[in-house]
Motif scaffolding. Structure first.
Motif, PDB file in Angstrom:
ATOM      1  N   UNK A 130       9.132  -3.937  11.697  1.00 27.34           N
ATOM      2  CA  UNK A 130       7.760  -4.148  12.161  1.00 27.34           C
ATOM      3  C   UNK A 130       6.692  -3.555  11.246  1.00 27.34           C
ATOM      4  N   UNK A 131       6.763  -2.281  10.815  1.00 30.85           N
ATOM      5  CA  UNK A 131       5.695  -1.767   9.941  1.00 30.85           C
ATOM      6  C   UNK A 131       5.603  -2.526   8.617  1.00 30.85           C
ATOM      7  N   UNK A 132       6.738  -2.926   8.050  1.00 36.81           N
ATOM      8  CA  UNK A 132       6.736  -3.679   6.799  1.00 36.81           C
ATOM      9  C   UNK A 132       6.198  -5.089   7.028  1.00 36.81           C
ATOM     10  N   UNK A 133       6.598  -5.710   8.111  1.00 35.19           N
ATOM     11  CA  UNK A 133       6.103  -7.060   8.422  1.00 35.19           C
ATOM     12  C   UNK A 133       4.588  -7.060   8.580  1.00 35.19           C
ATOM     13  N   UNK A 134       4.073  -6.054   9.251  1.00 38.27           N
ATOM     14  CA  UNK A 134       2.624  -5.922   9.448  1.00 38.27           C
ATOM     15  C   UNK A 134       1.902  -5.831   8.100  1.00 38.27           C
ATOM     16  N   UNK A 135       2.482  -5.075   7.167  1.00 36.27           N
ATOM     17  CA  UNK A 135       1.875  -4.934   5.841  1.00 36.27           C
ATOM     18  C   UNK A 135       1.914  -6.256   5.079  1.00 36.27           C
ATOM     19  N   UNK A 136       3.050  -6.933   5.114  1.00 36.41           N
ATOM     20  CA  UNK A 136       3.193  -8.208   4.406  1.00 36.41           C
ATOM     21  C   UNK A 136       2.195  -9.221   4.947  1.00 36.41           C
ATOM     22  N   UNK A 137       2.078  -9.297   6.273  1.00 33.70           N
ATOM     23  CA  UNK A 137       1.137 -10.254   6.888  1.00 33.70           C
ATOM     24  C   UNK A 137      -0.315  -9.952   6.543  1.00 33.70           C
ATOM     25  N   UNK A 138      -0.615  -8.682   6.256  1.00 31.82           N
ATOM     26  CA  UNK A 138      -1.994  -8.292   5.925  1.00 31.82           C
ATOM     27  C   UNK A 138      -2.350  -8.680   4.488  1.00 31.82           C
ATOM     28  N   UNK A 139      -1.343  -9.124   3.709  1.00 32.41           N
ATOM     29  CA  UNK A 139      -1.587  -9.473   2.324  1.00 32.41           C
ATOM     30  C   UNK A 139      -1.280  -8.345   1.349  1.00 32.41           C
ATOM     31  N   UNK A 140      -0.769  -7.243   1.847  1.00 34.30           N
ATOM     32  CA  UNK A 140      -0.428  -6.104   1.000  1.00 34.30           C
ATOM     33  C   UNK A 140       0.566  -6.548  -0.067  1.00 34.30           C
ATOM     34  N   UNK A 141       0.379  -6.052  -1.299  1.00 38.16           N
ATOM     35  CA  UNK A 141       1.281  -6.380  -2.392  1.00 38.16           C
ATOM     36  C   UNK A 141       1.633  -5.100  -3.152  1.00 38.16           C
ATOM     37  N   UNK A 142       2.897  -4.672  -3.108  1.00 41.13           N
ATOM     38  CA  UNK A 142       3.274  -3.405  -3.769  1.00 41.13           C
ATOM     39  C   UNK A 142       3.241  -3.486  -5.286  1.00 41.13           C
ATOM     40  N   UNK A 143       3.098  -4.693  -5.833  1.00 39.32           N
ATOM     41  CA  UNK A 143       3.066  -4.854  -7.280  1.00 39.32           C
ATOM     42  C   UNK A 143       1.651  -4.646  -7.859  1.00 39.32           C
ATOM     43  N   UNK A 144       0.660  -4.599  -6.991  1.00 37.87           N
ATOM     44  CA  UNK A 144      -0.739  -4.432  -7.424  1.00 37.87           C
ATOM     45  C   UNK A 144      -1.184  -2.993  -7.238  1.00 37.87           C
TER      46      UNK A 144
END
Length: 145
Positions: A130-144
């Motif tokens: 859930x916490x990771x899914x929430x971040x992905x849905x928000x548009x978060x990108x760990x590569x940036x």
């Protein structure tokens, strides 16, 4: 929901990157069982975020990372009301890259994880924790940055 005396805990998780991929494992836990999540764990007393990330990654996967090259990405506040035992986690998200690209993740804690694998960031497996899914849905990108 009984929360009297409950205390938030701190978790440190690692976006371990290799090319366009991120390392994920399928959880075996009362919270988020069978979901895909980042490696990580609880911050110990006196430990730095970087030290915790490196320790947890080594304990769970056998992969070594360079602490000096780690980056703090973000912090989230997660309350799990639906869990068998409600819990509250402040989660610190770190980013790291492998020291040696030939390192292969091993499942060193099979009671906590079904196994580790690399997943393309644009084609992540489901269901995500859930916490990771929430971040992905928000548009978060760990590569940036």
């Amino acid at each position: 929901m009984e929360t009297r005396g409950a205390t938030p805990r701190v978790a440190v998780v690692v976006f371990l990157l290799k090319g366009n991929s991120v390392l994920l494992g399928r959880r075996r836990s009362s919270i988020g069982d069978s979901t895909f999540a980042l490696p990580g764990g609880h911050l110990e007393f006196g430990e730095s975020f970087e030290g915790c990330a490196a320790r947890e990654l080594m304990e769970e996967t056998g992969i070594e990372i360079e602490i000096e090259k780690m980056k703090l990405l973000t912090v989230t506040n997660n309350v799990f009301k639906e869990a068998p035992k409600p819990s509250h986690y402040v989660t610190v998200f770190m980013r790291a890259t492998v020291v040696d690209a030939s390192q292969t993740p091993r499942n060193l804690e099979p009671e906590k994880c079904e196994g580790w694998d690399w997943y393309d960031w644009l084609n992540l497996p489901t269901p995500l924790f859930w916490p990771l899914e929430k971040m992905v849905r928000s548009g978060f990108n760990p590569f940036c940055d």
